[in-house]
Every structure is written in C-alpha cells, then in structure tokens.
Design a protein around this motif. Structure first.
Motif, PDB file in Angstrom:
ATOM      1  N   THR A 257     -23.179  52.317 -31.960  1.00 16.51           N
ATOM      2  CA  THR A 257     -22.001  51.733 -32.611  1.00 16.51           C
ATOM      3  C   THR A 257     -21.313  52.741 -33.522  1.00 16.51           C
TER       4      THR A 257
ATOM      5  N   GLN B 247     -16.910  55.620 -30.107  1.00 14.07           N
ATOM      6  CA  GLN B 247     -15.745  54.924 -30.663  1.00 14.07           C
ATOM      7  C   GLN B 247     -14.453  55.466 -30.066  1.00 14.07           C
TER       8      GLN B 247
ATOM      9  N   THR C  60     -13.837  53.987 -26.669  1.00 14.24           N
ATOM     10  CA  THR C  60     -13.627  52.543 -26.527  1.00 14.24           C
ATOM     11  C   THR C  60     -12.465  52.006 -27.354  1.00 14.24           C
ATOM     12  N   LYS C  61     -12.166  52.618 -28.468  1.00 12.22           N
ATOM     13  CA  LYS C  61     -11.113  52.053 -29.320  1.00 12.22           C
ATOM     14  C   LYS C  61      -9.742  52.276 -28.694  1.00 12.22           C
TER      15      LYS C  61
ATOM     16  N   ASP D 215      -9.558  45.315 -27.782  1.00 10.80           N
ATOM     17  CA  ASP D 215      -9.882  46.469 -26.945  1.00 10.80           C
ATOM     18  C   ASP D 215     -11.378  46.470 -26.615  1.00 10.80           C
ATOM     19  N   CYS D 216     -11.803  47.492 -25.859  1.00  9.58           N
ATOM     20  CA  CYS D 216     -13.198  47.562 -25.434  1.00  9.58           C
ATOM     21  C   CYS D 216     -14.132  47.559 -26.633  1.00  9.58           C
ATOM     22  N   TRP D 217     -13.716  48.246 -27.683  1.00 12.10           N
ATOM     23  CA  TRP D 217     -14.552  48.330 -28.872  1.00 12.10           C
ATOM     24  C   TRP D 217     -14.802  46.947 -29.459  1.00 12.10           C
ATOM     25  N   ASP D 218     -13.740  46.116 -29.544  1.00 12.09           N
ATOM     26  CA  ASP D 218     -13.891  44.784 -30.127  1.00 12.09           C
ATOM     27  C   ASP D 218     -14.818  43.915 -29.280  1.00 12.09           C
TER      28      ASP D 218
ATOM     29  N   TYR E 123     -17.197  44.942 -27.432  1.00 11.91           N
ATOM     30  CA  TYR E 123     -18.558  45.435 -27.664  1.00 11.91           C
ATOM     31  C   TYR E 123     -19.081  44.941 -29.014  1.00 11.91           C
ATOM     32  N   TRP E 124     -18.260  45.086 -30.035  1.00 10.96           N
ATOM     33  CA  TRP E 124     -18.675  44.763 -31.408  1.00 10.96           C
ATOM     34  C   TRP E 124     -19.008  43.272 -31.529  1.00 10.96           C
TER      35      TRP E 124
ATOM     36  N   SER F 269     -16.955  46.752 -20.294  1.00 11.77           N
ATOM     37  CA  SER F 269     -16.771  45.942 -21.498  1.00 11.77           C
ATOM     38  C   SER F 269     -16.551  44.472 -21.161  1.00 11.77           C
TER      39      SER F 269
END
Lengths: 140, 376
Positions: B201, B207, B210-211, B263-266, B268-269, B366
C-alpha cells in the motif's frame, strides 16, 4: 531536478522497508509443509474419499436420491426363493469421477450407529483410467 | 489485415488500428477471459470483454436439482467465497419456505461469510500485487488465507467448496476449541495489516501504477450497475449489510469504507479497509455468540409454495442475488443468479478507453473478477 532525486530516494526507502518485512520473516519457522515427506492430519469432519460398508446397508435408496450428481447406483438383493426384495444390497457403485465430496449422501444415510456410506480421511487417491473411478462393492 | 502496400502521400502517414487479444490464456486475466482491444498505437480506443469460456450452465442445472442439492452447485460460482454463495441460496429458499433460522445460525453465518470475505480479499491483494509486479505480497497473503482455509476445513470438512451454510441453519455447530483458534487467527491477522501497508500500500511505485488509472465516475458506476468495493471505490456509500441487513447484520458495528476518485487505487484501498472491518465483525460475532440450536426445523423434502423470490447479500465482489421461481415442486422452476463479477466486468469497456496498454492488467485486476461467477 531535486524532485527527480527525492523521488529516487522515496522509492528506494520504500523498497528497503518492504525488504525489511521480508527479511524479518526469514528467521521465523517455515510455514510450509513438505508434502510427500510430512503430512498434516485432516480434521475430524474432513470430507475425504467415500467408504462403504456393504453389510450394514439397507438399500433404502436415500443416498441415491440425495446425490446432486447422481454418481451412486445400487441394486437391492432379491431373495431368489420368495422373489422378495430384502434390506440388503447386491452391489453398490460410486462413480468418483462425478462425486462432489459434499457429504449429502452421508447425511441422508439412516444406518446407525455407523453410516454405511461415509467420508473417510483419505485424500491420496489416483487413478490412471476413468473406468477405475467407478468403484463397485459387491456383496457375495 | 490487408497486404496492400500503404501509399505514402508526402508527410501525411496513414496509421492503422490494431486488434489485440488479451487472453483467454493469459495469467493476468484471472481465469479464461478474452478482452479484444482495439489499439491506436499504444492507446486503447475500444475494449470488448468476451466471456463464456467457463460456462457450465448452473442456472439450467438448478432446474434439475432439488433445493438442498443446488447448494453443492452454488459452491462453484464464486469459488473464492463459496460461503457467500451458500448463504444467498439459503436465504432465497428460506424466503420461499418462510423459515427463520435460529439466532445462533445467523451468527455462525456472519462469522463464516466475513472470514471468507477476508480470504477472498487476500487473494485479490496477492494477485493484484503480482499483476503490478510485486511478488512478495502474494506469499504473505496466501499464508494468511491458508489459516482461514484451515479454520473452514475444521468446521465444514472442505477447503473451497464448503457446503456449510444449509437451508434453515448451518451444517453443524462449531467444533470444540474452534472459537479459540479463530480468535488467535484474528489477533494474528491484525498484526499483518501494517506489514501489507509497508509491502504494497505504501509503496510509491505501486501508487504510481494505480492512482488515476481506470477512473470510474459515480455516474458511470451507477449506470453500469456496479456493486461492491468497485462501487464504493467510486465514493458511493452502498453496502447491503447496512442498507438492507440480513442475518442480523444490524447488530454489528462496522464502517463502510469509501474511496474518493474511483480509480484502481481506491478500489484496492477499499478492499484493504474492508478486511479490517471484517475482522471487527467476526470479533463481535464471536463475543455475542448465543447458545442454542443451530438449525431451524426444516421438512425432509422441501416443497416451497408456489411463488417467486429475490434474495441478495453483500458478497466480497458486490451484491449477489438469487431470483427463484417455485412451482410447488421439490425442484426450482427457474433460477437466476445476479453475479456481481459479471456486471462489474461490463465497466471494463468504459474505463479502458483512452488508457495505455500497460495499464490494462492493472485495471482488470482492480475489478477483481472470478470467472467461475462471470460465466456460471
């Protein structure tokens, strides 16, 4: 330019932190089991291969009806003298190629105290031919 | 592709679009999924997911199975969270039969489903790391998943196809000392989250990859009917456990994490945070585990009255629904499965457009699809 170097610093610091996590785990005991040499004991409820007790079976057909893939077939014993169907089996067959290992047959089996058809703890079983998956128990 | 020689007219070079097949045999498609990508250089101008390679016709099979037998088939839809599939089928049949399972069964169901959610998100965590290029998190995630599978094996006898949650309750009560083992696992799991954050993470490379990639806007998410962590990643607070509680979820205190950008990051998070919330739910369920029966009284042969029903739950991948019609027979007349993966996958054709080829795998990963559920 400064941003370029701070970026390199940030990434390498994060990589080192990640490697530190991995490094800490290096000296802890191993999590894996070296399978053919060491074996885990399956838990009490483990659904392994089905075993069948041909003497206690009453040929009630409940397991056949319970099976979702229709992998069980049986033939009840008919007394040749009176031509009546008795609570015994002639033969009982499970097609392990179709078996789901779902325990529905064991739950349906009414024999007490030990179920006629039940899951064992066996999980090592290999066949070289599909025909061998048809396991048949014959009562002499 | 024509073999004609392209005539070059001065400096005005003609370019051609290229069709690229991603899959069906590609390790990053998480199964057998084919995505037909239309490329303009390195940029994607159209993407078409093609499904059906794993079709087993379970909806049709249901018409030939009795209600308890269908549970065994339901294990095979989303094989990473078979407990959820069991649960939704049982809820649908219980709705038809108008059976209420005892309180203890509800708690056991919540414990199992939430543990399964952790296990399922762990697979996502591990495989998404591999998709991006980090191999180590996978090993860490599968170590923890192994512990959950051991717990499931003790309670149900199987590691993936549990068949544990039954119509009217559960298969059997918990084995002795299972609660203790589960608690020690939860304690172990809590200490692992900071490690995951360090490994993946918090990693700037991860990051960056993915962001801002694969952005799904709120409007798009609602239009496509996206549910689960993908929807919450876009910032919409919708969780069936809160909005339409089943299995006494209203008793448990937990938060619904939501992302901001979609996005992909969100996405994942949100899943990482959901694992932490699931740990909380399991702890509360274990604390308040009531005594008593685990099964309601269910007739030996189930013949629900004529009618139709729809039951839905919040599975790890989104809202999983079952629509059944009963014709007062022991077999359902018709079953339809609203598979979250299948509906979530449709958003791929929208969010891939305009991206580079190198981001396709990050975006696809994702969404967290399970092809067993997509194709059913």
């Amino acid at each position: 330019m400064i941003g370029y170097f701070t970026n390199i610093y940030k990434v390498s610091a994060a990589l080192l932190e990640g490697m530190w996590v991995t490094f800490k785990w290096m000296f802890r005991p191993s999590m894996t089991v070296q399978y053919p040499h060491e074996k885990l004991t399956p838990p009490e409820r483990f659904r392994g291969t089905l075993v069948f007790d041909k003497d206690s079976c009453t040929a009630c057909n409940l397991c056949v009806k319970a099976c979702p893939t229709a992998c069980i077939t049986l033939e009840p014993y008919v007394d040749p003298a009176t031509n009546k169907r008795l609570a015994k089996i002639n033969w009982y067959q499970i097609d392990f190629g179709k078996c789901n290992y779902c325990r529905l047959c064991e739950e349906a089996c009414p024999t007490k105290p030990v179920k006629s058809v039940r899951h064992s703890h066996g999980y090592e079983w290999a066949m070289t031919d599909r025909k061998e998956m048809n396991v048949k128990w014959v009562r002499p | 592709m024509t073999t004609e020689v392209i005539k070059i007219k001065g400096a005005d070079l003609q370019t051609e679009e290229m069709i690229l097949n991603l899959g069906p045999q590609h390790p990053s498609t998480h199964g057998v999924l084919r995505v037909i990508l239309k490329l303009d250089g390195e940029v994607i101008i159209a993407a078409e997911p093609e499904v059906g390679y794993l079709h087993r016709g379970t909806e049709k099979l249901a018409e030939n199975r009795t209600y308890p037998q269908m549970l065994v088939i339901s294990d095979r839809w989303d094989y990473l969270s078979a407990m959820s599939n069991n649960l939704v089928w049982c809820l649908a049949v219980e709705k038809l039969l108008q059976i209420k399972p005892p309180e203890k069964a509800d708690h056991l169901r919540v414990i199992m489903v939430e543990l399964n959610r952790i296990a399922s998100h762990l697979v996502f965590f591990g495989t998404y790391g591999i998709d991006i290029g980090a191999y180590t998190p996978f090993l860490h995630a599968f170590r923890e998943r192994e512990k959950i599978l051991d717990l499931f094996e003790e309670v149900s006898g199987a590691r993936m196809t549990y068949n544990y949650i039954r119509i009217g309750g559960v298969m059997a009560d918990l084995p002795a000392d299972w609660v203790g083992k589960c608690r020690s696992f939860l304690e172990w799991m809590k200490d692992r989250f900071p490690e995951y954050d360090t490994l993946l993470t918090g990693n700037p490379i991860f990051q960056d990859r993915t962001k801002g990639i694969g952005v799904l806007s709120q409007a798009q998410a609602i239009t496509y009917g996206v549910t689960g962590p993908n929807l919450r990643g876009s910032g919409i607070n919708f969780d069936l456990r809160k909005d339409e509680p089943y299995c006494s979820y209203e008793k448990f205190k937990f938060d619904v994490p939501t992302g901001a950008n979609g996005d992909c990051w969100d996405r994942y998070w949100v899943r990482i945070q959901e694992m932490k919330e699931s740990v909380k739910i399991v702890e509360q369920a274990l604390d308040g585990l009531p005594a008593g029966e685990t099964n309601a009284k269910v007739p030996r042969i189930l013949r629900p009255p004529m009618g139709e029903t729809y039951a839905q739950i919040e599975a790890p991948r989104g809202s999983l629904g079952i629509y059944t019609i009963s014709d007062a027979n022991d077999k359902p007349y018709r079953v339809h499965v609203r598979a979250p993966s299948f509906i979530n996958l449709t958003m791929l054709q929208e969010i891939l457009v305009g991206q580079k080829v190198s981001d396709v795998v990050a975006t696809l990963g994702s969404i967290d699809i399970v092809l067993g559920e997509v194709d059913r």
